[in-house]
Design a protein around this motif. Structure first.
Motif, PDB file in Angstrom:
ATOM      1  N   LEU A  12     108.520  63.299  10.152  1.00 24.91           N
ATOM      2  CA  LEU A  12     109.467  64.204   9.013  1.00 24.91           C
ATOM      3  C   LEU A  12     109.933  64.117   7.539  1.00 24.91           C
ATOM      4  N   ASN A  13     110.007  63.173   7.579  1.00 23.14           N
ATOM      5  CA  ASN A  13     110.557  62.167   6.104  1.00 23.14           C
ATOM      6  C   ASN A  13     110.099  62.286   4.824  1.00 23.14           C
ATOM      7  N   GLU A  19     102.821  71.808   3.289  1.00 20.49           N
ATOM      8  CA  GLU A  19     103.966  71.289   4.724  1.00 20.49           C
ATOM      9  C   GLU A  19     105.435  71.661   4.435  1.00 20.49           C
ATOM     10  N   PHE A  20     106.145  72.401   5.210  1.00 20.24           N
ATOM     11  CA  PHE A  20     107.858  72.667   5.438  1.00 20.24           C
ATOM     12  C   PHE A  20     108.121  72.228   7.061  1.00 20.24           C
ATOM     13  N   ALA A  21     109.437  71.492   6.358  1.00 21.12           N
ATOM     14  CA  ALA A  21     109.904  71.368   7.738  1.00 21.12           C
ATOM     15  C   ALA A  21     111.201  72.702   8.686  1.00 21.12           C
ATOM     16  N   ILE A  22     111.786  72.185   9.935  1.00 18.83           N
ATOM     17  CA  ILE A  22     112.118  72.835  11.207  1.00 18.83           C
ATOM     18  C   ILE A  22     112.828  71.196  11.192  1.00 18.83           C
ATOM     19  N   THR A  23     114.235  71.947  11.486  1.00 20.59           N
ATOM     20  CA  THR A  23     114.916  71.019  11.909  1.00 20.59           C
ATOM     21  C   THR A  23     116.420  70.970  12.587  1.00 20.59           C
ATOM     22  N   LYS A  24     116.760  70.548  13.157  1.00 16.99           N
ATOM     23  CA  LYS A  24     117.882  71.145  14.266  1.00 16.99           C
ATOM     24  C   LYS A  24     119.602  71.274  13.146  1.00 16.99           C
ATOM     25  N   GLN A  25     119.067  69.551  12.790  1.00 15.08           N
ATOM     26  CA  GLN A  25     120.640  69.466  11.727  1.00 15.08           C
ATOM     27  C   GLN A  25     120.699  71.121  10.341  1.00 15.08           C
ATOM     28  N   LEU A  36     112.026  75.742  19.453  1.00 15.93           N
ATOM     29  CA  LEU A  36     111.507  75.156  19.288  1.00 15.93           C
ATOM     30  C   LEU A  36     112.264  73.251  20.045  1.00 15.93           C
ATOM     31  N   SER A  37     112.029  72.528  20.475  1.00 14.53           N
ATOM     32  CA  SER A  37     112.229  71.540  21.162  1.00 14.53           C
ATOM     33  C   SER A  37     112.981  70.096  20.595  1.00 14.53           C
ATOM     34  N   PHE A  38     111.632  69.858  19.566  1.00 15.16           N
ATOM     35  CA  PHE A  38     111.751  68.874  18.886  1.00 15.16           C
ATOM     36  C   PHE A  38     112.032  69.017  17.101  1.00 15.16           C
ATOM     37  N   ASP A  39     112.502  68.597  16.288  1.00 16.76           N
ATOM     38  CA  ASP A  39     112.428  68.583  14.405  1.00 16.76           C
ATOM     39  C   ASP A  39     111.052  68.762  14.582  1.00 16.76           C
ATOM     40  N   THR A  40     110.548  69.403  13.280  1.00 16.02           N
ATOM     41  CA  THR A  40     109.302  69.799  13.682  1.00 16.02           C
ATOM     42  C   THR A  40     109.289  70.030  12.101  1.00 16.02           C
ATOM     43  N   LYS A  41     107.783  69.575  11.321  1.00 13.50           N
ATOM     44  CA  LYS A  41     107.152  70.210   9.911  1.00 13.50           C
ATOM     45  C   LYS A  41     105.855  70.720  10.546  1.00 13.50           C
TER      46      LYS A  41
END
Length: 95
Positions: A12-13, A19-25, A36-41
């Motif tokens: 994800l880094n 691409e784009f990412a969705i992260t919990k933080q 989502l269950s995990f940070d995901t791109k």
């Protein structure tokens, strides 16, 4: 059938064209809305039509939303990132 962009919780880094990412933080409301269950791109340049079957849409690990699979939605807070990823993928495809 649902058109689904390729998604992964790996690297994800490192975001590539399309691409784009969705992260919990970074985007908690988007993370929750997406189910989502995990940070995901996601790679909008690689989308595939998937049948609505358990092979593809099973209950996620730890089932944060209960024992039903969820087809998440894209929260408004990540529209701009998703649009930019799509535009970049289209531009790369056009050459």
């Amino acid at each position: 059938m649902t058109l689904t962009p390729y998604g992964t919780s790996q690297q994800l880094n490192r975001l590539h064209i399309g691409e784009f990412a969705i992260t919990k933080q970074g985007a908690p409301a988007a993370f929750k809305a997406a189910g989502l269950s995990f940070d995901t791109k996601f790679n909008v340049g690689q989308a595939v039509a998937l049948p609505w079957r358990e092979d593809f849409f099973a209950v996620p690990p730890n089932a944060p939303l209960g024992q039903s699979p969820k087809l998440g939605s894209l929260h408004a807070s990540v529209y701009r990132a998703a649009h930019a990823a799509h535009a970049a993928a289209e531009a790369a495809r056009a050459g």
